[in-house]
Scaffold this motif. Structure first.
Motif, short mmCIF file in Angstrom:
data_model
loop_
_atom_site.label_atom_id
_atom_site.label_comp_id
_atom_site.label_asym_id
_atom_site.label_seq_id
_atom_site.Cartn_x
_atom_site.Cartn_y
_atom_site.Cartn_z
N THR A 154 5.06 -10.59 -9.93
CA THR A 154 4.63 -11.58 -10.91
C THR A 154 5.66 -12.70 -10.96
OG1 THR A 154 3.56 -9.85 -12.22
CG2 THR A 154 3.91 -11.98 -13.29
N LEU A 155 5.23 -13.93 -10.71
CA LEU A 155 6.15 -15.07 -10.74
C LEU A 155 6.42 -15.50 -12.18
CD1 LEU A 155 4.69 -17.18 -7.77
CD2 LEU A 155 6.41 -15.34 -7.72
N SER A 156 7.35 -16.43 -12.36
CA SER A 156 7.80 -16.79 -13.71
C SER A 156 6.71 -17.44 -14.55
CB SER A 156 9.01 -17.74 -13.63
OG SER A 156 8.66 -18.93 -12.93
N ASP A 157 5.66 -18.02 -13.91
CA ASP A 157 4.57 -18.64 -14.68
C ASP A 157 3.44 -17.67 -14.97
OD1 ASP A 157 3.65 -18.36 -12.08
OD2 ASP A 157 2.46 -20.20 -12.13
N GLY A 158 3.60 -16.40 -14.57
CA GLY A 158 2.55 -15.39 -14.79
C GLY A 158 1.63 -15.20 -13.60
N THR A 159 1.75 -16.03 -12.58
CA THR A 159 0.93 -15.87 -11.37
C THR A 159 1.26 -14.55 -10.68
OG1 THR A 159 0.67 -18.24 -10.98
CG2 THR A 159 0.52 -16.80 -9.06
N GLU A 160 0.21 -13.80 -10.30
CA GLU A 160 0.41 -12.54 -9.59
C GLU A 160 0.18 -12.76 -8.09
OE1 GLU A 160 -0.24 -8.47 -11.17
OE2 GLU A 160 -1.79 -9.50 -12.33
N VAL A 161 1.03 -12.13 -7.31
CA VAL A 161 0.95 -12.25 -5.85
C VAL A 161 1.02 -10.86 -5.23
CG1 VAL A 161 1.87 -13.35 -3.79
CG2 VAL A 161 2.19 -14.44 -6.03
N TRP A 162 0.09 -10.56 -4.32
CA TRP A 162 0.11 -9.31 -3.55
C TRP A 162 0.47 -9.66 -2.11
CZ3 TRP A 162 -2.83 -10.14 -7.73
CH2 TRP A 162 -3.00 -9.10 -8.65
N LEU A 163 1.43 -8.95 -1.54
CA LEU A 163 1.85 -9.19 -0.16
C LEU A 163 1.40 -8.02 0.70
CD1 LEU A 163 4.08 -10.68 -2.06
CD2 LEU A 163 5.38 -10.86 0.06
N ASN A 164 0.73 -8.33 1.82
CA ASN A 164 0.37 -7.33 2.80
C ASN A 164 1.60 -7.03 3.67
OD1 ASN A 164 -1.14 -5.55 4.33
ND2 ASN A 164 -2.69 -7.03 4.94
N ALA A 165 1.44 -6.15 4.63
CA ALA A 165 2.55 -5.79 5.52
C ALA A 165 3.04 -7.00 6.31
CB ALA A 165 2.10 -4.69 6.48
N ALA A 166 4.34 -7.02 6.59
CA ALA A 166 4.97 -8.08 7.39
C ALA A 166 4.67 -9.46 6.83
CB ALA A 166 4.52 -7.97 8.86
N SER A 167 4.89 -9.63 5.54
CA SER A 167 4.59 -10.89 4.85
C SER A 167 5.76 -11.29 3.96
CB SER A 167 3.32 -10.74 4.00
OG SER A 167 2.22 -10.33 4.78
N SER A 168 5.75 -12.53 3.49
CA SER A 168 6.82 -12.98 2.61
C SER A 168 6.36 -14.12 1.72
CB SER A 168 8.03 -13.46 3.43
OG SER A 168 7.75 -14.68 4.09
N ILE A 169 7.08 -14.31 0.61
CA ILE A 169 6.86 -15.45 -0.27
C ILE A 169 8.22 -15.97 -0.73
CG2 ILE A 169 6.52 -13.90 -2.26
CD1 ILE A 169 4.77 -16.16 -3.47
N ARG A 170 8.43 -17.28 -0.60
CA ARG A 170 9.64 -17.94 -1.09
C ARG A 170 9.25 -18.74 -2.32
NH1 ARG A 170 12.42 -22.93 -0.39
NH2 ARG A 170 14.70 -22.68 -0.45
N PHE A 171 9.97 -18.59 -3.42
CA PHE A 171 9.56 -19.17 -4.69
C PHE A 171 10.79 -19.53 -5.53
CE2 PHE A 171 10.00 -14.64 -4.99
CZ PHE A 171 10.65 -14.42 -6.20
N PRO A 172 10.66 -20.51 -6.44
CA PRO A 172 11.77 -20.83 -7.33
C PRO A 172 11.82 -19.85 -8.49
CG PRO A 172 9.95 -22.29 -7.78
CD PRO A 172 9.53 -21.44 -6.61
N VAL A 173 13.02 -19.62 -9.01
CA VAL A 173 13.19 -18.74 -10.16
C VAL A 173 12.35 -19.24 -11.33
CG1 VAL A 173 14.87 -17.99 -11.89
CG2 VAL A 173 15.47 -17.96 -9.48
N ALA A 174 12.36 -20.55 -11.55
CA ALA A 174 11.53 -21.16 -12.59
C ALA A 174 10.91 -22.43 -12.01
CB ALA A 174 12.35 -21.49 -13.83
N PHE A 175 9.62 -22.64 -12.27
CA PHE A 175 8.95 -23.84 -11.77
C PHE A 175 9.35 -25.04 -12.64
CE2 PHE A 175 6.09 -20.39 -10.43
CZ PHE A 175 6.06 -20.64 -9.07
#
Length: 392
Positions: free
Chosen positions: A197-218
């Protein structure tokens, strides 16, 4: 055959949507402990068991009728019902069904007996595994980390909360959009998946061999993240701050919606599939395309965009719902999915040109998956440590 009371109770919980993941696994293991000659599990001789069977049949019939309709999402509840119906199908069918589609005939092996025992050398399915890379380059293994403080970087403290949210505090205070932007990355290995769950409440599911780069706070006028591999988003609505996802050549812009992105490097196209809401898919030097629910945008490696109007949403979302699902898929694309989920390499000993339609659970060991594929008689698989050798 007399069904144990605890199993009857779990079947009932399946139907009412109250079964936990652990209970689903118990049911799955119980089901696959029988041979096909024993698989007439729910006997009409027992009125209580017969009633449950009829209720399951009715639910399955409703599911079949719905699946024949256009697969366009109206809300997230439909996909949860679809996943539940797929689980019921496992209880009624004999194993996962697979249909080989050769040159001119179709072979249905849905009732083929599987009696071979699992080999001594086997590979377990993937699980919840991920690594958090902090802004200073240090890493934390999330799946083994306990809830609580994960790291301290100067005045910044990172905490893992029970709901998967990673909370960041600066000098004891929650970081806000006015503070320095710290960027983190969550990545899953082959054989891993993760939900954050990102800082704004957005939920993200990652499948195998995946990644997400995100800021601590938007901060600023937009929320921007970058992904690789396959990710599913349920974005928190904020009209004043659009949510943007960078995936290889494409950029997806949303205000609040549910969508899936498949951007693996070894796939020919980058696919964005919309379940709910509205998104804009952009590529440099190309006219942006707007998607409606049920549509899929495919971006070629040359940067060209094509839109599919009636995407197979159940096939797209199968990974998140614990299944492999194929519709006339070529064997090599199927094996790429298996390779990522079981963390195995694939070696071809001959030219394989086969297509399959069907579904398999992602909870089985790799040997069970390949035993079902081998039943077509058209292809052979051999496990050699962490390698699968394919021949015809």
């Amino acid at each position: 055959m007399q069904v144990p009371e605890n199993i009857l109770a779990l079947i009932d919980k399946y139907q009412t949507g109250r079964a936990t993941d652990e209970e689903k696994n118990i049911l799955n293991e119980w089901y696959y402990s029988f041979s096909d000659s024993e698989i007439n599990l729910i006997s009409n001789e027992n009125s209580h068991e017969g009633e449950i069977r009829e209720r399951i049949k009715m639910r399955l019939l409703e599911t079949t009728n719905r699946i024949e309709e256009p697969k366009v999402a109206t809300n997230n509840r439909r996909w949860k019902l679809s996943a539940a119906a797929a689980s019921i199908l496992v209880l009624l069918s004999i194993g996962a069904y697979l249909i080989l589609l050769p040159k001119s005939s179709t072979k249905d092996i849905s009732k083929t007996n599987i009696t071979k025992p699992a080999p001594k050398s086997d590979i377990a399915p993937g699980g919840n595994r991920a690594t958090l890379t902090l802004s200073d380059g240090s890493t934390i293994i999330l799946d083994s980390a306990l809830n609580g403080t994960l790291s301290k970087q100067g005045n910044v403290k990172v905490e893992k909360l029970a709901n998967g949210l990673l909370a960041y505090t600066l000098n004891g205070k929650q970081i806000t959009e006015n503070d320095e932007a710290f960027y983190n990355t969550i990545s899953t290995p082959r054989g891993g998946q993760y939900n954050v769950t990102l800082s704004d409440g957005t939920e993200v599911w990652l499948n195998a061999a995946s990644s997400i780069r995100f800021p601590v706070a938007f901060k600023g006028t937009e929320r921007r993240v970058e992904v690789t591999g396959e990710t599913y988003f349920e974005v928190t609505k904020n009209a004043a701050m659009p949510f943007k996802v960078k995936a290889a050549l494409s950029e997806i812009e949303v205000l609040g919606t549910h969508f899936n992105i498949n951007a693996y490097d070894d796939e020919a196209t980058i696919k964005t599939t919309l379940l709910e809401g509205k998104v804009k898919v952009s590529v440099a030097n190309q006219e942006a395309r707007f998607l409606q629910p049920g549509q899929q945008a495919g971006v070629s490696r040359a940067g060209e965009i094509a839109v599919l109007n009636n995407a197979d949403i159940e096939e797209v979302m199968a990974w998140k719902n614990g299944r492999f699902q194929f519709s006339s898929a070529d064997l090599k694309s199927i094996l790429r999915q298996i390779s990522r989920w079981y963390d195995v390499d694939i070696e071809y000993k001959s030219n394989v040109n086969l297509h399959f339609t069907g579904q398999l659970t992602r909870n089985d060991s790799v040997s069970k998956v390949f035993e079902k594929l081998k039943l077509t008689g058209e292809v052979n698989f051999r496990i050699d440590n962490k390698k699968i050798i394919v021949s015809q």
